[in-house]
Design a protein around this motif. Structure first.
Motif, short mmCIF file in Angstrom:
data_model
loop_
_atom_site.label_atom_id
_atom_site.label_comp_id
_atom_site.label_asym_id
_atom_site.label_seq_id
_atom_site.Cartn_x
_atom_site.Cartn_y
_atom_site.Cartn_z
N ARG A 161 50.24 164.81 -86.08
CA ARG A 161 51.57 165.35 -86.37
C ARG A 161 52.60 164.23 -86.46
NH1 ARG A 161 52.32 170.83 -85.82
NH2 ARG A 161 50.47 171.99 -85.13
N ALA A 162 53.76 164.58 -86.99
CA ALA A 162 54.86 163.63 -87.12
C ALA A 162 55.45 163.34 -85.75
CB ALA A 162 55.91 164.17 -88.07
N SER A 163 56.41 162.41 -85.74
CA SER A 163 57.00 161.99 -84.46
C SER A 163 57.74 163.13 -83.78
CB SER A 163 57.94 160.81 -84.70
OG SER A 163 58.97 161.17 -85.63
N ASP A 164 58.34 164.03 -84.57
CA ASP A 164 59.04 165.16 -83.96
C ASP A 164 58.10 166.26 -83.51
OD1 ASP A 164 58.22 165.90 -86.47
OD2 ASP A 164 60.16 166.63 -87.15
N GLY A 165 56.81 166.17 -83.86
CA GLY A 165 55.83 167.16 -83.43
C GLY A 165 55.79 168.41 -84.27
N GLY A 166 56.54 168.47 -85.37
CA GLY A 166 56.55 169.68 -86.18
C GLY A 166 55.61 169.64 -87.36
N LYS A 167 55.76 168.65 -88.24
CA LYS A 167 55.00 168.59 -89.47
C LYS A 167 53.61 168.02 -89.21
CE LYS A 167 55.26 166.86 -94.22
NZ LYS A 167 56.05 166.05 -95.17
#
Length: 324
Positions: A161-167
């Protein structure tokens, strides 16, 4: 002579438990035996070698206690025991805190491991580092192994996942592999090799770079239910093959829209008075130079050039069509 003492016992004294005459005489005779003037006394206590052994054991016990106390103080000093913990180990309200390098020889069971905000978390092993996840029954559900040769992940679904944990940037399971990044970049010199079909809505090259789709030993097939669009906005479009290039439209048309359309290496037919055509590539040297030609199509679809005349010079019985 011994002094004998007599006592008169009345009738009142003859009650139960009173001493009889015979008992009294016997008691006075025992008391009248000669006694020594100097009685013998026996010493009480520990003397001699027993006393020396007792003092030696007491001294040995005292030395042992002193050495034991000194060793305890030394261990407390070396291990850095404090009210908060020992050594690099600190017990806080949030859990246990380890400072520096720590080594565990037996399994470690914890709920969460994290480093400080200003330092990374390093897990190091001489062979490999394995992280296991189990269910409530103790069965292995996921495993991540970092070894010297490879990094292996064993699980039902693997996600990045991306750094923000969403994508989701990358995910893989038994059915499919999904790449969710905005751009997939392959920097290898040989490009990307696919063993089977590739399904994508858009393929493009890097800016100022050419896009090349190549099949060295097999055919290259592009299919789409609603059409295939090939667009080169700032360059040329080139399709090259060794044998045949098929442009086929089953229900529509093939539309060529350009300022200049060139068909190179087409066979050229020559016009004679007998109204026959030959397959010579150029007109005879005695005839005037032919500069205008007519594009003719055979019944089988083959194209050839015919010298232009006042009327059409295309013939269906041309030897180019017959021998093609």
């Amino acid at each position: 002579q011994m002094n004998e003492k007599w006592i008169i016992i009345s009738e009142e004294d003859r009650r139960p438990g009173a001493m009889t005459r015979e008992q009294y005489i016997l008691a006075t005779q025992q008391n009248s035996l000669p006694r020594t003037e100097h009685p013998q006394f026996y010493p009480v206590g520990i003397y001699g070698w027993r006393k020396r052994c007792l003092y030696f054991f007491v001294l040995l016990l005292l030395v042992t206690m002193i050495v034991n106390l000194a060793m305890t103080i030394w261990i407390l000093k070396v291990m850095n025991f404090t009210v908060d913990g020992m050594g690099n180990l600190r017990v806080t309200k949030k859990g246990i805190r380890l400072e520096g390098i720590s080594e565990f020889l037996l399994p470690l069971y914890v709920k969460e491991i994290h480093s400080r905000k200003d330092s990374p978390l390093v897990l190091q092993s001489d062979r490999n580092v394995t992280v296991n996840a189990r269910n409530h029954m103790g069965q292995l559900t996921g495993q991540l192994t970092v070894g010297a040769d490879a990094v292996e992940a064993q699980c039902k679904r693997f996600e990045v996942r991306a750094s923000d944990g969403g994508k989701v940037l990358f995910s893989a399971d038994e059915d499919e592999i999904v790449i969710g990044a905005d751009r997939l970049k392959v920097t290898g010199t040989e490009g990307a090799v696919f063993g089977h079909s590739v399904e994508t809505p858009h393929i493009r090259a890097e800016p100022s770079q050419d896009l090349k789709l190549e099949s060295p030993t097999r055919a290259l097939v592009m299919e789409a239910p609603r059409g295939v669009q090939v667009n080169a906005a700032a360059g040329d479009l080139k399709a090259t093959c060794r044998k045949e290039l098929h442009l086929q439209s089953t229900e529509g048309e093939i539309f060529l829209n350009a300022d200049t359309i060139r068909l190179g290496n087409l066979p050229v037919g020559s016009f004679s008075s007998s109204s026959s055509f030959s397959s010579s590539s150029s007109p005879s040297s005695s005839a005037p130079r032919q500069t205008i030609y007519e594009l003719c199509a055979c019944p089988n679809g083959k194209l050839y050039l015919s010298p232009a005349g006042a009327g059409s010079t295309c013939q269906s019985s041309s030897n180019i069509c017959l021998w093609s």
